[in-house]
Scaffold this motif. Structure first.
Motif, PDB file in Angstrom:
ATOM      1  N   PRO A  10       6.712   2.390 -11.043  1.00  0.00           N
ATOM      2  CA  PRO A  10       7.817   3.344 -11.111  1.00  0.00           C
ATOM      3  C   PRO A  10       7.382   4.800 -10.957  1.00  0.00           C
ATOM      4  N   THR A  11       6.084   5.058 -10.806  1.00  0.00           N
ATOM      5  CA  THR A  11       5.664   6.455 -10.757  1.00  0.00           C
ATOM      6  C   THR A  11       5.939   7.071  -9.392  1.00  0.00           C
ATOM      7  N   LYS A  12       5.969   8.390  -9.359  1.00  0.00           N
ATOM      8  CA  LYS A  12       6.244   9.120  -8.117  1.00  0.00           C
ATOM      9  C   LYS A  12       5.205   8.794  -7.054  1.00  0.00           C
ATOM     10  N   HIS A  13       3.938   8.721  -7.468  1.00  0.00           N
ATOM     11  CA  HIS A  13       2.863   8.388  -6.534  1.00  0.00           C
ATOM     12  C   HIS A  13       2.022   7.270  -7.131  1.00  0.00           C
ATOM     13  N   GLN A  14       1.851   6.182  -6.373  1.00  0.00           N
ATOM     14  CA  GLN A  14       0.996   5.068  -6.793  1.00  0.00           C
ATOM     15  C   GLN A  14      -0.296   5.096  -5.978  1.00  0.00           C
ATOM     16  N   TYR A  15      -1.413   4.788  -6.633  1.00  0.00           N
ATOM     17  CA  TYR A  15      -2.687   4.737  -5.928  1.00  0.00           C
ATOM     18  C   TYR A  15      -2.827   3.478  -5.068  1.00  0.00           C
ATOM     19  N   ASP A  16      -1.863   2.554  -5.184  1.00  0.00           N
ATOM     20  CA  ASP A  16      -1.924   1.286  -4.449  1.00  0.00           C
ATOM     21  C   ASP A  16      -0.658   1.107  -3.610  1.00  0.00           C
ATOM     22  N   ARG A  65       2.770   2.522 -24.779  1.00  0.00           N
ATOM     23  CA  ARG A  65       1.383   3.007 -24.714  1.00  0.00           C
ATOM     24  C   ARG A  65       0.940   3.252 -23.273  1.00  0.00           C
ATOM     25  N   TYR A  66       1.612   2.581 -22.335  1.00  0.00           N
ATOM     26  CA  TYR A  66       1.222   2.686 -20.927  1.00  0.00           C
ATOM     27  C   TYR A  66       2.088   3.673 -20.153  1.00  0.00           C
ATOM     28  N   MET A  67       2.756   4.579 -20.841  1.00  0.00           N
ATOM     29  CA  MET A  67       3.640   5.510 -20.133  1.00  0.00           C
ATOM     30  C   MET A  67       2.866   6.390 -19.159  1.00  0.00           C
ATOM     31  N   SER A  68       1.576   6.605 -19.412  1.00  0.00           N
ATOM     32  CA  SER A  68       0.748   7.413 -18.515  1.00  0.00           C
ATOM     33  C   SER A  68      -0.286   6.561 -17.795  1.00  0.00           C
ATOM     34  N   GLY A  69       0.003   5.296 -17.648  1.00  0.00           N
ATOM     35  CA  GLY A  69      -0.909   4.399 -16.955  1.00  0.00           C
ATOM     36  C   GLY A  69      -1.725   3.548 -17.897  1.00  0.00           C
ATOM     37  N   ALA A  70      -2.462   2.617 -17.327  1.00  0.00           N
ATOM     38  CA  ALA A  70      -3.328   1.729 -18.109  1.00  0.00           C
ATOM     39  C   ALA A  70      -4.772   2.186 -17.916  1.00  0.00           C
ATOM     40  N   VAL A  79      -4.585   0.296  -0.277  1.00  0.00           N
ATOM     41  CA  VAL A  79      -5.390  -0.552  -1.160  1.00  0.00           C
ATOM     42  C   VAL A  79      -6.748  -0.833  -0.518  1.00  0.00           C
ATOM     43  N   TYR A  80      -6.761  -1.131   0.776  1.00  0.00           N
ATOM     44  CA  TYR A  80      -8.039  -1.410   1.438  1.00  0.00           C
ATOM     45  C   TYR A  80      -8.956  -0.187   1.386  1.00  0.00           C
ATOM     46  N   GLY A  81      -8.389   0.985   1.659  1.00  0.00           N
ATOM     47  CA  GLY A  81      -9.204   2.192   1.589  1.00  0.00           C
ATOM     48  C   GLY A  81      -9.784   2.392   0.200  1.00  0.00           C
ATOM     49  N   PHE A  82      -8.984   2.113  -0.830  1.00  0.00           N
ATOM     50  CA  PHE A  82      -9.457   2.220  -2.208  1.00  0.00           C
ATOM     51  C   PHE A  82     -10.574   1.211  -2.468  1.00  0.00           C
ATOM     52  N   LEU A  83     -10.357  -0.041  -2.058  1.00  0.00           N
ATOM     53  CA  LEU A  83     -11.376  -1.076  -2.267  1.00  0.00           C
ATOM     54  C   LEU A  83     -12.676  -0.704  -1.557  1.00  0.00           C
ATOM     55  N   LYS A  84     -12.554  -0.203  -0.345  1.00  0.00           N
ATOM     56  CA  LYS A  84     -13.731   0.179   0.436  1.00  0.00           C
ATOM     57  C   LYS A  84     -14.494   1.305  -0.262  1.00  0.00           C
ATOM     58  N   LEU A 109      -6.552 -22.320 -17.540  1.00  0.00           N
ATOM     59  CA  LEU A 109      -5.411 -23.097 -17.061  1.00  0.00           C
ATOM     60  C   LEU A 109      -5.545 -23.503 -15.588  1.00  0.00           C
ATOM     61  N   GLY A 110      -6.677 -23.195 -14.976  1.00  0.00           N
ATOM     62  CA  GLY A 110      -6.919 -23.620 -13.603  1.00  0.00           C
ATOM     63  C   GLY A 110      -6.195 -22.803 -12.567  1.00  0.00           C
ATOM     64  N   GLY A 111      -5.883 -21.549 -12.866  1.00  0.00           N
ATOM     65  CA  GLY A 111      -5.175 -20.696 -11.922  1.00  0.00           C
ATOM     66  C   GLY A 111      -5.964 -20.482 -10.641  1.00  0.00           C
ATOM     67  N   ALA A 112      -5.233 -20.356  -9.533  1.00  0.00           N
ATOM     68  CA  ALA A 112      -5.879 -20.143  -8.233  1.00  0.00           C
ATOM     69  C   ALA A 112      -6.201 -18.682  -7.990  1.00  0.00           C
ATOM     70  N   GLY A 113      -5.588 -17.786  -8.751  1.00  0.00           N
ATOM     71  CA  GLY A 113      -5.829 -16.369  -8.566  1.00  0.00           C
ATOM     72  C   GLY A 113      -5.412 -15.577  -9.782  1.00  0.00           C
ATOM     73  N   TYR A 114      -5.767 -14.304  -9.771  1.00  0.00           N
ATOM     74  CA  TYR A 114      -5.370 -13.379 -10.832  1.00  0.00           C
ATOM     75  C   TYR A 114      -4.905 -12.085 -10.167  1.00  0.00           C
ATOM     76  N   VAL A 115      -3.727 -11.583 -10.571  1.00  0.00           N
ATOM     77  CA  VAL A 115      -3.134 -10.401  -9.944  1.00  0.00           C
ATOM     78  C   VAL A 115      -3.243  -9.187 -10.867  1.00  0.00           C
ATOM     79  N   LEU A 116      -3.618  -8.054 -10.293  1.00  0.00           N
ATOM     80  CA  LEU A 116      -3.561  -6.768 -10.998  1.00  0.00           C
ATOM     81  C   LEU A 116      -2.354  -6.017 -10.460  1.00  0.00           C
ATOM     82  N   TRP A 117      -1.286  -6.007 -11.263  1.00  0.00           N
ATOM     83  CA  TRP A 117      -0.021  -5.362 -10.892  1.00  0.00           C
ATOM     84  C   TRP A 117      -0.052  -3.966 -11.496  1.00  0.00           C
ATOM     85  N   GLY A 118      -0.243  -2.951 -10.635  1.00  0.00           N
ATOM     86  CA  GLY A 118      -0.551  -1.616 -11.131  1.00  0.00           C
ATOM     87  C   GLY A 118       0.506  -0.957 -11.984  1.00  0.00           C
TER      88      GLY A 118
END
Length: 438
Positions: free
Chosen positions: A238-244, A149-154, A250-255, A180-189
């Motif tokens: 695995p894509t040809k171009h990643q936004y991150d 389902r994610y072949m074209s991204g999430a 990534v900083y420019g995107f966040l900004k 579960l008391g996790g210290a962080g959460y990761v978004l793996w693009g």
């Protein structure tokens, strides 16, 4: 399967003279390094996905491992068996933290309801294991790249129904991490990018990603999660171009979407090198931009062109990266997660221990080397001296906004001197690093 590793004794510290390959030579968790124990400084985590999910397959061939829980992906009992083995591994190895994707841990599902129910079941089970072993969650994440389902991204998918399924996964994975008391959460693009620009509305997709990330941050605050949110930069996986693609991107995107104070980065060395950077470059960029978070330690193979996720073994590279991690204040909520897998030919269960023992010893050596470099901070002192002119005179006035372009130009005319070149002493500084690597 609680007896799967019974032939492996708990890994102990025996010092560098030990000839036992299943003992730590350098990782002495209680040793004080710069005011903290080695365990506190490194915050080492072992991942679920490579160690307990991957069966050794690659794009050219099927799996080479034969773990008892493989092949029973729709079975809750198999998921529990995998959890039993994982926590037995963590306990024998002695690492304090673990990391996971939602689907790593649970029985496979197809419908949204089945996904939620299966995840809830295994989170209950993991919580019990954490209570009985004392192991902690460094961070959690959702796998939004493996299923077709994610072949074209999430979140960047042209179909909003797919983005809704991604929202379901992130919501419940984030809530599980919080519980579960996790210290962080990761978004793996994963697939948040494109394979061809011919069928892609780039601006639309970036807006979708920005809104999705904003919703994730909003939900974090709604549920009271006090941990960090991190994006993992990657150039083309695995894509040809990643936004991150790297820390700067990534900083420019966040900004652009007003998230630079809400989201940081989880840096992986193999991704750094695939982006054409050094590992230490990405660490120091994150420090400079104020978005440092966590590290996925691994390495690539310079003779391969893809993300091989091998265990780290380059002491010089790791020492220099650790120096910049410590100079940036060290880990807060983040830590040292081994996003690495044994080779397809390393198919014995003992190989999982050899890999992690060696990598933990490497980090311990790098930590002590970096600490010694900081105590006698030749690199830091040189940099301060090199840029000292910006702390006084016209340099200071410029940085304080008290000098215009015309005033700077007039100052140069008034002095009427051509600035003398000054050596950067690169070779000398490289020698300093070489001499620190022990």
């Amino acid at each position: 399967m609680s007896g799967y590793f019974d032939h492996i004794d708990p890994i102990k510290f025996e010092g560098k003279d030990s000839e036992n390959p299943l003992t730590f030579k350098y990782y002495d968790k209680g040793k004080n390094v710069l005011g903290k124990s080695m365990e506190e400084q490194l915050r080492i985590a072992v991942c679920y996905w490579h160690n307990f999910c991957w069966d050794g397959f690659d794009v050219f061939g099927g799996g080479t491992f034969n773990r008892p829980w493989h092949g029973a992906v729709n079975d809750r009992k198999a998921a529990e068996m995998k959890t039993d083995v994982a926590f037995d591994f963590f306990t024998r190895l002695g690492n304090p933290f673990f990391t996971f994707h939602d689907v790593d841990t649970m029985a496979a599902s197809e419908t949204p309801r089945e996904h939620v129910d299966n995840l809830a079941h295994i989170v209950d089970y993991i919580e019990g294991k954490m209570g009985s072993t004392g192991k902690k969650l460094l961070w959690g994440t959702a796998n939004m790249f493996s299923h077709p389902r994610y072949m074209s991204g999430a979140s960047t998918n042209p179909n909003p129904e797919v983005a809704a399924f991604a929202a379901l996964q992130v919501r419940h994975a984030l809530e599980a991490t919080h519980r579960l008391g996790g210290a962080g959460y990761v978004l793996w693009g994963g697939r948040e990018g494109y394979d061809t620009i011919l069928n892609t509305k780039v601006g639309q997709e970036m807006d979708q990603l920005g809104r999705f990330l904003t919703m994730t941050v909003e939900h974090k605050h709604k549920i009271g999660f006090k941990g960090d949110i991190w994006i993992e930069p990657k150039p083309h996986e695995p894509t040809k171009h990643q936004y991150d693609r790297d820390v700067g991107t990534v900083y420019g995107f966040l900004k652009a979407y007003g998230l630079e104070n809400e989201v940081g980065v989880n840096i992986e060395p193999n991704h750094a090198t695939l982006a054409g950077h050094s590992f230490e470059h990405e660490v120091e960029m994150a420090n400079a931009l104020g978005i440092s978070g966590s590290i996925d330690f691994n390495r690539g193979d310079p003779q391969n062109g893809w993300d091989t996720d091998q265990f780290p073994n380059d002491l010089r590279e790791t020492t220099l990266a650790m120096y910049y991690i410590l100079k940036g204040g060290g880990f807060k909520n983040g830590g040292s997660n081994f996003d690495a897998k044994v080779r397809r030919q390393s198919r014995d269960v003992d190989d999982l221990f050899y890999a992690h023992v060696g990598a933990m010893d490497l980090l311990a050596r790098a930590l002590e080397n970096a600490a010694a470099m900081i105590k006698k901070d030749t690199l830091g002192d040189f940099r301060e001296q090199r840029y000292a002119g910006w702390s006084t005179g016209m340099g200071r006035k410029m940085m304080d906004g008290k000098a215009s372009l015309a005033e700077m130009a007039d100052y140069c005319l008034e002095k009427n001197e051509s600035p003398a070149p000054v050596s950067g002493r690169q070779e000398y500084l490289e020698n300093v690093v070489t001499q620190a690597v022990k």
